[in-house]
Scaffold this motif. Structure first.
Motif, PDB file in Angstrom:
ATOM      1  N   THR A  38     -14.901  14.693  19.616  1.00  0.00           N
ATOM      2  CA  THR A  38     -13.704  13.945  19.255  1.00  0.00           C
ATOM      3  C   THR A  38     -12.762  13.904  20.446  1.00  0.00           C
ATOM      4  O   THR A  38     -12.460  14.945  21.038  1.00  0.00           O
ATOM      5  N   TYR A  39     -12.301  12.709  20.802  1.00  0.00           N
ATOM      6  CA  TYR A  39     -11.474  12.542  21.992  1.00  0.00           C
ATOM      7  C   TYR A  39      -9.995  12.652  21.640  1.00  0.00           C
ATOM      8  O   TYR A  39      -9.617  12.813  20.470  1.00  0.00           O
ATOM      9  N   LEU A  40      -9.151  12.557  22.647  1.00  0.00           N
ATOM     10  CA  LEU A  40      -7.724  12.816  22.460  1.00  0.00           C
ATOM     11  C   LEU A  40      -7.067  11.855  21.487  1.00  0.00           C
ATOM     12  O   LEU A  40      -6.028  12.170  20.909  1.00  0.00           O
ATOM     13  N   TRP A  41      -7.642  10.676  21.292  1.00  0.00           N
ATOM     14  CA  TRP A  41      -7.038   9.691  20.397  1.00  0.00           C
ATOM     15  C   TRP A  41      -7.513   9.880  18.959  1.00  0.00           C
ATOM     16  O   TRP A  41      -7.148   9.125  18.077  1.00  0.00           O
ATOM     17  N   GLY A  42      -8.352  10.893  18.709  1.00  0.00           N
ATOM     18  CA  GLY A  42      -8.627  11.294  17.345  1.00  0.00           C
ATOM     19  C   GLY A  42      -9.870  10.721  16.697  1.00  0.00           C
ATOM     20  O   GLY A  42     -10.040  10.867  15.488  1.00  0.00           O
ATOM     21  N   ASP A  43     -10.777  10.071  17.455  1.00  0.00           N
ATOM     22  CA  ASP A  43     -12.052   9.652  16.883  1.00  0.00           C
ATOM     23  C   ASP A  43     -13.155   9.854  17.906  1.00  0.00           C
ATOM     24  O   ASP A  43     -12.919  10.377  18.996  1.00  0.00           O
TER      25      ASP A  43
ATOM     26  N   SER B 264      -9.584   2.625  20.843  1.00  0.00           N
ATOM     27  CA  SER B 264      -9.823   1.243  20.430  1.00  0.00           C
ATOM     28  C   SER B 264      -8.690   0.689  19.579  1.00  0.00           C
ATOM     29  O   SER B 264      -7.985   1.419  18.873  1.00  0.00           O
ATOM     30  N   TYR B 265      -8.573  -0.631  19.615  1.00  0.00           N
ATOM     31  CA  TYR B 265      -7.571  -1.353  18.830  1.00  0.00           C
ATOM     32  C   TYR B 265      -7.856  -1.213  17.337  1.00  0.00           C
ATOM     33  O   TYR B 265      -6.954  -1.010  16.526  1.00  0.00           O
ATOM     34  N   SER B 266      -9.122  -1.315  16.959  1.00  0.00           N
ATOM     35  CA  SER B 266      -9.467  -1.179  15.545  1.00  0.00           C
ATOM     36  C   SER B 266      -9.159   0.228  15.052  1.00  0.00           C
ATOM     37  O   SER B 266      -8.665   0.401  13.930  1.00  0.00           O
ATOM     38  N   GLY B 267      -9.421   1.241  15.878  1.00  0.00           N
ATOM     39  CA  GLY B 267      -9.087   2.603  15.491  1.00  0.00           C
ATOM     40  C   GLY B 267      -7.594   2.822  15.354  1.00  0.00           C
ATOM     41  O   GLY B 267      -7.133   3.543  14.460  1.00  0.00           O
TER      42      GLY B 267
ATOM     43  N   ARG C 188      -4.559   6.066  30.914  1.00  0.00           N
ATOM     44  CA  ARG C 188      -4.103   7.228  30.150  1.00  0.00           C
ATOM     45  C   ARG C 188      -4.687   7.176  28.736  1.00  0.00           C
ATOM     46  O   ARG C 188      -4.807   6.113  28.124  1.00  0.00           O
ATOM     47  N   PRO C 189      -5.051   8.320  28.199  1.00  0.00           N
ATOM     48  CA  PRO C 189      -5.749   8.344  26.904  1.00  0.00           C
ATOM     49  C   PRO C 189      -4.936   7.786  25.749  1.00  0.00           C
ATOM     50  O   PRO C 189      -5.515   7.314  24.769  1.00  0.00           O
ATOM     51  N   THR C 190      -3.610   7.824  25.817  1.00  0.00           N
ATOM     52  CA  THR C 190      -2.780   7.342  24.714  1.00  0.00           C
ATOM     53  C   THR C 190      -2.674   5.828  24.675  1.00  0.00           C
ATOM     54  O   THR C 190      -2.160   5.268  23.705  1.00  0.00           O
ATOM     55  N   LEU C 191      -3.145   5.129  25.694  1.00  0.00           N
ATOM     56  CA  LEU C 191      -3.035   3.677  25.770  1.00  0.00           C
ATOM     57  C   LEU C 191      -4.173   3.034  24.978  1.00  0.00           C
ATOM     58  O   LEU C 191      -5.353   3.319  25.213  1.00  0.00           O
ATOM     59  N   VAL C 192      -3.829   2.192  24.014  1.00  0.00           N
ATOM     60  CA  VAL C 192      -4.822   1.531  23.170  1.00  0.00           C
ATOM     61  C   VAL C 192      -5.379   0.321  23.908  1.00  0.00           C
ATOM     62  O   VAL C 192      -4.620  -0.553  24.357  1.00  0.00           O
ATOM     63  N   VAL C 193      -6.704   0.245  24.044  1.00  0.00           N
ATOM     64  CA  VAL C 193      -7.363  -0.873  24.730  1.00  0.00           C
ATOM     65  C   VAL C 193      -7.735  -1.917  23.682  1.00  0.00           C
ATOM     66  O   VAL C 193      -8.643  -1.718  22.879  1.00  0.00           O
ATOM     67  N   GLU C 194      -6.998  -3.017  23.684  1.00  0.00           N
ATOM     68  CA  GLU C 194      -7.253  -4.062  22.691  1.00  0.00           C
ATOM     69  C   GLU C 194      -8.489  -4.866  23.033  1.00  0.00           C
ATOM     70  O   GLU C 194      -9.292  -5.198  22.164  1.00  0.00           O
TER      71      GLU C 194
ATOM     72  N   TRP D 135     -15.678   8.430  29.640  1.00  0.00           N
ATOM     73  CA  TRP D 135     -14.755   8.066  28.569  1.00  0.00           C
ATOM     74  C   TRP D 135     -13.383   7.753  29.152  1.00  0.00           C
ATOM     75  O   TRP D 135     -13.096   8.063  30.318  1.00  0.00           O
ATOM     76  N   GLN D 136     -12.560   7.143  28.324  1.00  0.00           N
ATOM     77  CA  GLN D 136     -11.219   6.762  28.740  1.00  0.00           C
ATOM     78  C   GLN D 136     -10.400   7.988  29.136  1.00  0.00           C
ATOM     79  O   GLN D 136     -10.359   8.976  28.408  1.00  0.00           O
ATOM     80  N   GLY D 137      -9.750   7.880  30.286  1.00  0.00           N
ATOM     81  CA  GLY D 137      -8.793   8.897  30.694  1.00  0.00           C
ATOM     82  C   GLY D 137      -9.380  10.102  31.392  1.00  0.00           C
ATOM     83  O   GLY D 137      -8.639  10.992  31.809  1.00  0.00           O
ATOM     84  N   GLU D 138     -10.703  10.144  31.589  1.00  0.00           N
ATOM     85  CA  GLU D 138     -11.262  11.353  32.209  1.00  0.00           C
ATOM     86  C   GLU D 138     -10.796  11.527  33.652  1.00  0.00           C
ATOM     87  O   GLU D 138     -10.776  12.656  34.162  1.00  0.00           O
ATOM     88  N   LEU D 139     -10.415  10.431  34.314  1.00  0.00           N
ATOM     89  CA  LEU D 139      -9.891  10.522  35.690  1.00  0.00           C
ATOM     90  C   LEU D 139      -8.388  10.276  35.745  1.00  0.00           C
ATOM     91  O   LEU D 139      -7.835  10.108  36.829  1.00  0.00           O
TER      92      LEU D 139
END
Length: 314
Positions: A2-7, A13-16, A263-269, A307-311
């Motif tokens: 489970t990643y920092l955005w909770g799924d 993701s935008y849907s998440g 950044r992991p908190t940014l939602v990729v639409e 995954w998103q935000g690893e760097l």
């Protein structure tokens, strides 16, 4: 995992994001409210952005001239037949600059949209030079009871690029608009085009740090597409060496390098776009659909085990 955005998806993701916000699926419905842009009507410029053909991404059910309520009800019926499990909808004011009007007109349009049964919020696409404190205060008031997002066309953080595509504003204007919107607690999005003439891969990777520093909720990326009837199409015909296009697998791998730094908190639409062939005047990826693009992207993330935000460096 489970990643920092909770799924368990490898990107935020935008849907998440909407599943967490609403507890289920929410469908966006495009609406054309008949706005224009200040670099079309002469206030800032004429001719519009060199890449712009709004017709290319306007759904068939979204007809200018129809009342907002009718467009939304038609869109709801269309999507109920396609996505039977969608019960809540967002009115997406997509075409042109949807805050480019007096506040009284904006209030009339958006209040009417939010009164349509099933519509739980609005997403307002606009330019950063078409917003002010009075309009933001209105949207903030709406956001107390409904979902409200303002999505700015930023396109690039490089002023030289913005001038070359006749954007009519600089990046500092976009920064101010994003910061003022987010400061009011309004969900704030931005749109960027990848592959504009003169921008290298290294420039686009470095741009990611600028995007991370903005107080954005969501971000949307599209690959550059050349649309018929635009100034860019004519420039491409005359100066093809100024343009370069990724093959699809190359683009997926390139975008992964961007998403690894977001950044992991940014939602990729969205990270790419499809457009009907009749609008295309440049190289394309054929008939690949958005769903297929997303599948390729997620499969490649898993294959590379990234995954998103690893760097991301805060």
């Amino acid at each position: 995992m489970t990643y920092l955005w909770g799924d368990t998806r490898r990107f935020n993701s935008y849907s998440g994001y909407f599943r967490k916000a609403f507890g289920g699926r929410v469908q966006k419905l495009a609406v054309n409210a008949g706005f224009t842009c200040p670099n079309r009507d002469g206030r800032v410029g004429v001719g519009g952005c060199t890449f712009c053909n709004n017709e290319a991404f306007t759904p068939s059910y979204c007809m200018e001239g129809d009342r907002v309520e009718r467009q939304l009800k038609t869109g709801i019926e269309f999507h109920r037949n396609r996505y039977r499990h969608a019960e809540r909808y967002l009115a997406y004011f997509q075409s042109f600059s949807n805050t480019y009007a007096p506040l009284d007109r904006l209030r009339e349009i958006y209040d009417r949209a939010l009164a349509v049964p099933g519509v739980v919020g609005i997403v307002v696409g606009t330019r950063p030079d078409c917003i002010d404190d009075e309009k933001l205060d209105y949207f903030a008031q709406l956001a107390e009871n409904k979902y409200v997002a303002i999505e700015y066309g930023v396109e690039s953080c490089y002023d030289k690029t913005l001038r070359s595509v006749n954007r009519g504003h600089d990046f500092e204007c976009a920064r101010r608009a994003v910061e003022a919107t987010a400061a009011r607690g309004i969900a704030t999005g931005a749109h960027f085009i990848l592959g504009l003439p003169g921008e290298t891969d290294d420039m686009l990777i470095r741009q990611t740090a600028v995007i991370n520093a903005l107080p954005l909720t969501t971000v949307k990326f599209h690959q550059l597409q050349i649309f018929r009837g635009t100034p860019m199409a004519e420039d491409y015909r005359l100066n093809p060496a100024r343009y370069r296009f990724w093959q699809l697998p190359e683009y997926v791998d390139f975008f992964i390098e961007i998403v690894r730094r977001l950044r992991p908190t940014l939602v990729v639409e969205r990270f790419a776009s499809e457009t009907p062939p009749r609008f295309q005047a440049g190289p394309t990826w054929g008939s690949v659909r958005n769903e297929q693009l997303l599948q390729m992207f997620e499969a490649r993330l898993a294959e590379r085990n990234v995954w998103q935000g690893e760097l991301f460096n805060s």
